[in-house]
Design a protein around this motif. Structure first.
Motif, short mmCIF file in Angstrom:
data_model
loop_
_atom_site.label_atom_id
_atom_site.label_comp_id
_atom_site.label_asym_id
_atom_site.label_seq_id
_atom_site.Cartn_x
_atom_site.Cartn_y
_atom_site.Cartn_z
N THR A 1 0.82 -1.67 0.28
CA THR A 1 -0.22 -0.10 0.48
C THR A 1 0.99 1.10 -0.05
O THR A 1 2.39 1.30 0.80
CB THR A 1 -0.93 0.13 0.71
N ALA A 2 0.68 2.41 -0.60
CA ALA A 2 1.10 3.62 -0.34
C ALA A 2 1.15 4.40 0.77
O ALA A 2 -0.14 4.65 1.11
CB ALA A 2 0.02 4.57 -1.77
N ALA A 3 1.87 4.55 1.21
CA ALA A 3 1.88 5.59 2.59
C ALA A 3 3.68 6.42 3.02
O ALA A 3 4.26 6.31 1.67
CB ALA A 3 1.93 4.29 3.65
N GLN A 4 3.89 6.71 3.98
CA GLN A 4 4.66 6.90 4.74
C GLN A 4 5.29 6.45 6.06
O GLN A 4 4.35 5.94 6.16
CB GLN A 4 5.00 8.53 4.69
N ARG A 5 6.08 5.32 6.04
CA ARG A 5 6.43 4.55 6.25
C ARG A 5 8.02 5.08 7.01
O ARG A 5 9.20 5.69 6.29
CB ARG A 5 6.83 3.35 5.62
N VAL A 6 8.95 4.45 8.14
CA VAL A 6 10.19 4.32 8.43
C VAL A 6 10.90 3.73 8.35
O VAL A 6 10.59 2.27 7.72
CB VAL A 6 10.11 4.39 10.63
N LEU A 7 12.05 3.96 7.45
CA LEU A 7 13.45 2.97 7.17
C LEU A 7 14.35 3.07 7.85
O LEU A 7 14.90 4.43 8.74
CB LEU A 7 13.40 3.39 5.74
N HIS A 8 14.29 1.97 7.95
CA HIS A 8 15.91 1.93 8.93
C HIS A 8 16.83 1.55 8.10
O HIS A 8 17.10 0.40 7.50
CB HIS A 8 15.60 -0.04 9.88
N VAL A 9 18.15 2.71 8.57
CA VAL A 9 19.22 2.09 8.02
C VAL A 9 20.24 2.14 8.18
O VAL A 9 21.04 2.69 9.61
CB VAL A 9 19.11 3.60 7.68
N ASP A 10 21.59 1.10 8.58
CA ASP A 10 22.42 0.18 8.98
C ASP A 10 23.53 1.80 8.66
O ASP A 10 24.25 1.72 7.82
CB ASP A 10 23.47 -0.67 8.70
N THR A 11 23.61 2.82 9.87
CA THR A 11 24.84 3.21 9.22
C THR A 11 26.73 3.04 8.78
O THR A 11 27.32 3.80 8.40
CB THR A 11 25.20 4.32 10.81
N GLY A 12 26.90 1.40 9.36
CA GLY A 12 27.66 1.35 8.81
C GLY A 12 27.83 0.46 7.28
O GLY A 12 29.31 -0.31 6.60
N ASN A 13 26.84 0.45 6.71
CA ASN A 13 26.67 -0.08 5.41
C ASN A 13 25.65 0.21 4.31
O ASN A 13 23.97 0.12 5.22
CB ASN A 13 26.14 -1.78 5.80
N ALA A 14 24.91 0.98 3.63
CA ALA A 14 24.66 1.59 2.74
C ALA A 14 23.57 0.79 1.47
O ALA A 14 22.81 1.40 1.62
CB ALA A 14 25.48 2.05 1.79
N SER B 1 15.90 -1.22 5.16
CA SER B 1 14.53 -1.74 4.82
C SER B 1 13.96 -1.14 5.86
O SER B 1 13.56 -0.32 6.37
CB SER B 1 15.28 -3.78 6.17
N LEU B 2 12.68 -1.46 5.02
CA LEU B 2 11.00 -1.10 5.84
C LEU B 2 10.68 -2.09 7.27
O LEU B 2 9.70 -1.97 8.08
CB LEU B 2 10.39 -1.34 4.97
N ASP B 3 11.45 -3.01 7.06
CA ASP B 3 11.14 -3.98 8.12
C ASP B 3 12.08 -4.00 8.79
O ASP B 3 13.42 -3.46 8.10
CB ASP B 3 11.62 -5.61 7.96
N ASP B 4 12.38 -4.49 10.27
CA ASP B 4 13.37 -4.06 11.18
C ASP B 4 14.52 -5.06 10.71
O ASP B 4 14.00 -6.00 10.31
CB ASP B 4 12.58 -4.66 12.73
N LEU B 5 15.34 -4.38 11.00
CA LEU B 5 17.08 -5.42 10.08
C LEU B 5 17.24 -6.43 11.75
O LEU B 5 16.76 -6.08 12.85
CB LEU B 5 18.22 -4.30 10.40
N PRO B 6 17.90 -7.64 10.76
CA PRO B 6 17.71 -8.31 11.79
C PRO B 6 18.61 -8.45 12.69
O PRO B 6 19.23 -7.32 13.09
CB PRO B 6 18.97 -9.39 10.78
N ALA B 7 18.00 -8.69 14.47
CA ALA B 7 19.02 -8.61 15.53
C ALA B 7 20.30 -9.47 16.12
O ALA B 7 20.68 -9.93 14.69
CB ALA B 7 17.85 -9.15 16.56
N GLY B 8 21.14 -9.48 16.42
CA GLY B 8 22.56 -10.59 17.05
C GLY B 8 23.13 -10.19 16.15
O GLY B 8 24.40 -10.56 15.42
N LYS B 9 23.28 -8.91 14.83
CA LYS B 9 24.42 -8.25 14.03
C LYS B 9 25.37 -7.29 14.95
O LYS B 9 24.51 -6.24 14.98
CB LYS B 9 23.46 -8.10 12.51
N GLN B 10 26.20 -7.50 14.54
CA GLN B 10 26.92 -5.63 15.18
C GLN B 10 26.29 -4.99 14.30
O GLN B 10 27.62 -4.72 13.49
CB GLN B 10 28.20 -6.13 15.40
N ARG B 11 26.37 -3.27 14.78
CA ARG B 11 26.19 -2.66 13.64
C ARG B 11 26.95 -0.93 14.20
O ARG B 11 26.93 -0.56 15.28
CB ARG B 11 25.05 -2.04 13.25
N THR B 12 27.31 -0.18 13.47
CA THR B 12 27.58 0.95 14.09
C THR B 12 26.62 1.78 14.86
O THR B 12 27.33 2.93 15.64
CB THR B 12 28.74 1.62 13.40
#
Length: 314
Positions: free
Chosen positions: A167-180, A184-195
């Motif tokens: 569907t069309a909308a405005q949504r939150v995009l989750h962005v890993d700052t250490g990997n351009a 994802s519109l979905d939660d990023l997978p847990a258990g991964k070390q991120r900056t």
């Protein structure tokens, strides 16, 4: 900041047009990639620079008429591209070789999750006559700036500044700052070390709206077939489900990153129906190994956070 390209006499390609190089060369390339990440990390700590402007060497699939690229100085995409001279061209080289073996008119590339445009450029730039253009979808604002710059030299490029969903909308995009590339519109997978993780509000369009953009991008080339690439960090099945079933009859080749942890049963069923339309199914990263629909179904219904790249072609 510009790069002089590669050291004299040193190949950056771990593979070229699907032909594997020796184990020693592959290991050397991996060491260069690791070394490049360390150099970039040190450079960032000292100068706080977020991107590099780089002209690919002539033997790179990213090279096009001497034009430069803007690369993110993240922990993954920028350093790897600088070290290898390409972004995972072992996969795009397979696609180029496959398309050359399939007769037909020039095709339209649809790139869902185009990021900074490296895959599109590696597919289109080495043989522009094989393409009527490309339609690229990317919502993340920093990626969009670099995407527009990197694809500007190519002809008939449509860039849609949006993500695609049901569907069309405005949504939150989750962005890993250490990997351009990890957005994802979905939660990023847990258990991964991120900056770090940024949360950015983006425009999202429906499958019907996305199809309208695709059709407009090939309006100047009636009858043009489609090559599909999607890499949206877990949202790919939802996008496939949102498009009409009739669209897939117009697709000759599809490369889909599969992560099924958030997929619904209906979305998995749609993927299997789409995959069943293609004579050939394979896992790209597993030696182009043929894949049955039963094996594909079993992978998807596990709904794990693991992923692989599915190649479909007629």
């Amino acid at each position: 900041m510009s790069s002089p390209g590669r050291p004299k006499g040193e190949s950056l390609n771990a593979k070229h047009e699907g032909t594997p190089v020796s184990l020693l060369q592959t290991l050397a390339a991996r060491r260069r990639a690791a070394g490049a990440r360390q150099v970039v990390a040190a450079f960032q700590r000292r100068f706080a620079v977020s991107e590099v402007c780089w002209t690919p060497p002539l033997d790179s699939p990213l090279a096009y008429q001497g034009s430069a690229l803007r690369l993110p100085l993240d922990g993954i995409i920028g350093p790897r591209t600088l070290a290898y001279g390409h972004w995972h061209d072992e996969q795009t080289a397979q696609l180029r070789a496959l398309l050359r073996s399939m007769p037909g008119p020039p095709r339209l590339l649809v790139d869902m999750g185009a990021n900074v445009g490296l895959v599109t450029r590696q597919l289109v730039a080495p043989d522009t006559s094989a393409w009527v253009g490309a339609c690229c979808f990317e919502p993340q604002r920093n990626n969009l700036e670099q995407l527009r710059f990197n694809l500007a030299p190519l002809r008939n490029i449509t860039i849609v500044a949006a993500a695609v969903s049901d569907t069309a909308a405005q949504r939150v995009l989750h962005v890993d700052t250490g990997n351009a590339g990890d957005c994802s519109l979905d939660d990023l997978p847990a258990g991964k070390q991120r900056t770090g993780v940024l949360h950015e509000t983006v425009d999202v369009i429906s499958g019907a709206q996305a199809l309208a953009h695709i059709n407009a991008a090939r309006a100047h080339a009636p009858g043009a077939r489609v090559v599909w690439k999607s890499d949206t960090q877990g949202h790919d099945l939802k996008i496939i489900h949102a498009l009409p079933a009739s669209f897939w009859a117009e697709v000759d080749v599809a490369l889909i990153e599969l992560r099924c942890s958030h997929a619904s049963p209906a979305e998995i069923d749609t993927l299997l129906q789409v995959a069943g339309q293609f004579a050939h199914r394979a896992s790209v990263k597993r030696g182009h190994q043929a894949l049955s629909l039963d094996a594909l179904s079993a992978f998807c219904r596990q709904r794990s956070a693991s992923e692989f790249d599915l190649l479909l072609h007629r």
